[in-house]
Design an enzyme around this catalytic site. Structure first.
Site, PDB file in Angstrom:
ATOM      1  N   PHE A 215       0.842  -1.191   0.000  1.00 15.39           N
ATOM      2  CA  PHE A 215       0.000   0.000   0.000  1.00 15.39           C
ATOM      3  C   PHE A 215       0.881   1.247   0.000  1.00 15.39           C
ATOM      4  O   PHE A 215       1.858   1.313   0.754  1.00 15.39           O
ATOM      5  CB  PHE A 215      -0.925   0.013   1.226  1.00 15.39           C
ATOM      6  CG  PHE A 215      -1.919  -1.104   1.238  1.00 15.39           C
ATOM      7  CD1 PHE A 215      -3.128  -0.978   0.577  1.00 15.39           C
ATOM      8  CD2 PHE A 215      -1.648  -2.287   1.898  1.00 15.39           C
ATOM      9  CE1 PHE A 215      -4.049  -2.008   0.594  1.00 15.39           C
ATOM     10  CE2 PHE A 215      -2.557  -3.323   1.918  1.00 15.39           C
ATOM     11  CZ  PHE A 215      -3.765  -3.177   1.259  1.00 15.39           C
ATOM     12  N   ASP A 216       0.528   2.199  -0.808  1.00 10.53           N
ATOM     13  CA  ASP A 216       1.264   3.448  -0.901  1.00 10.53           C
ATOM     14  C   ASP A 216       0.460   4.538  -0.206  1.00 10.53           C
ATOM     15  O   ASP A 216      -0.664   4.839  -0.614  1.00 10.53           O
ATOM     16  CB  ASP A 216       1.503   3.807  -2.371  1.00 10.53           C
ATOM     17  CG  ASP A 216       2.273   5.112  -2.524  1.00 10.53           C
ATOM     18  OD1 ASP A 216       2.867   5.543  -1.525  1.00 10.53           O
ATOM     19  OD2 ASP A 216       2.258   5.676  -3.618  1.00 10.53           O
ATOM     20  N   LYS A 217       1.015   5.128   0.848  1.00  7.77           N
ATOM     21  CA  LYS A 217       0.282   6.144   1.602  1.00  7.77           C
ATOM     22  C   LYS A 217       0.302   7.498   0.913  1.00  7.77           C
ATOM     23  O   LYS A 217      -0.485   8.376   1.240  1.00  7.77           O
ATOM     24  CB  LYS A 217       0.867   6.288   3.001  1.00  7.77           C
ATOM     25  CG  LYS A 217       2.279   6.857   3.031  1.00  7.77           C
ATOM     26  CD  LYS A 217       2.783   7.026   4.442  1.00  7.77           C
ATOM     27  CE  LYS A 217       4.205   7.557   4.465  1.00  7.77           C
ATOM     28  NZ  LYS A 217       4.343   8.848   3.764  1.00  7.77           N
ATOM     29  N   THR A 218       1.179   7.706  -0.047  1.00  2.00           N
ATOM     30  CA  THR A 218       1.280   9.001  -0.712  1.00  2.00           C
ATOM     31  C   THR A 218       0.005   9.296  -1.497  1.00  2.00           C
ATOM     32  O   THR A 218      -0.419   8.507  -2.331  1.00  2.00           O
ATOM     33  CB  THR A 218       2.485   9.022  -1.660  1.00  2.00           C
ATOM     34  OG1 THR A 218       3.659   8.687  -0.927  1.00  2.00           O
ATOM     35  CG2 THR A 218       2.636  10.380  -2.301  1.00  2.00           C
TER      36      THR A 218
END
Length: 247
Positions: A215-218
């Site tokens: 998962f990419d929080k950006t």
């Protein structure tokens, strides 16, 4: 502003070409896609982009250049975004021109994509269809040969038809598609019992081969800060419980 008069209308009655007055005090949601023609606004677009940093929208310059919706986003107020503050040289209102409403807006296209997602072509199903075509060709060959043999020995029309179709069903099992559908439905029920919901059953077979999910929080944070909930120690490749000591 309609017919050069200020009128108060519901957002459902807005049409492209209408001019809307936006209060500079902010704290409200934009109900359509519009272009700023007077004033500037600070807008929170986290609802669409996930970015927590506000964006400044400025007045579109008076140039003889054709307007481009995708390349001139700095002048557009999008539906669903929140106006935090505005600034106008004249009065307490910024002025904008409506260009899109309903499902034609950026938010509307996003909702429409969720409600009616485009069909996905997985390699599993494409290979499955290829194998069915191969079996179909083999079945037609066997069916033709069986039909020829029954005609040559003087079989009746009923015997020729039934025995030829019988050969065909040996190669292409008519229960194969229902079996695949039932298998996906059963898998969906099992996932539902564990609190996992799937909108498309085709994704279940795809997820069965996934080992790692990243998962990419950006771009997904809607706040400007992070809270530390706890620290978990990792031992032998496994996360342990939350540490009780102060950290």
């Amino acid at each position: 502003i309609r017919n050069n008069r200020e009128v108060e209308l519901s957002s459902k009655e807005l049409v492209p070409g209408d001019q809307v007055l936006l209060p500079t005090n902010g704290g409200y949601t934009v109900e359509c896609d519009s272009v700023l023609v007077e004033g500037s606004c600070v807008v929170n677009e986290s609802m669409l982009t996930g970015e927590s940093i506000p964006v400044t929208k400025v007045t579109i310059p008076d140039e003889q250049v054709k307007f481009n919706y995708d390349q001139q986003r700095q002048y557009i107020l999008y539906q669903g975004t929140e106006v935090m503050q505005g600034k106008s040289r004249q009065g307490n209102y910024c002025k904008a021109v409506v260009i899109r409403t309903g499902f034609l807006t950026t938010k509307g296209e996003l909702v429409r994509a969720i409600l009616f997602p485009p069909p996905l072509d997985f390699a599993f199903y494409s290979d499955f269809l290829k194998s069915v075509r191969v079996f179909l060709c083999l079945g037609l060959i066997g069916m033709t040969y069986s039909l020829y043999m029954w005609i040559s020995i003087g079989g009746s029309f009923r015997e020729c038809l039934l025995n030829s179709l019988d050969i065909f069903t040996f190669v292409v099992n008519p229960m194969l598609p229902p079996a695949l559908t039932a298998n996906n439905a059963f898998a969906q029920k099992r996932l539902q019992k564990k609190g996992i919901y799937c909108l498309h059953t085709k994704h279940i077979n795809l997820c069965g081969g996934i080992d790692v999910v990243a998962f990419d929080k950006t771009g997904t944070l809607t706040e400007g800060d992070l809270d530390l909930a706890g620290v978990c120690e990792a031992k032998e490749g496994q996360f342990q419980g939350v540490l009780k000591e102060e950290y």
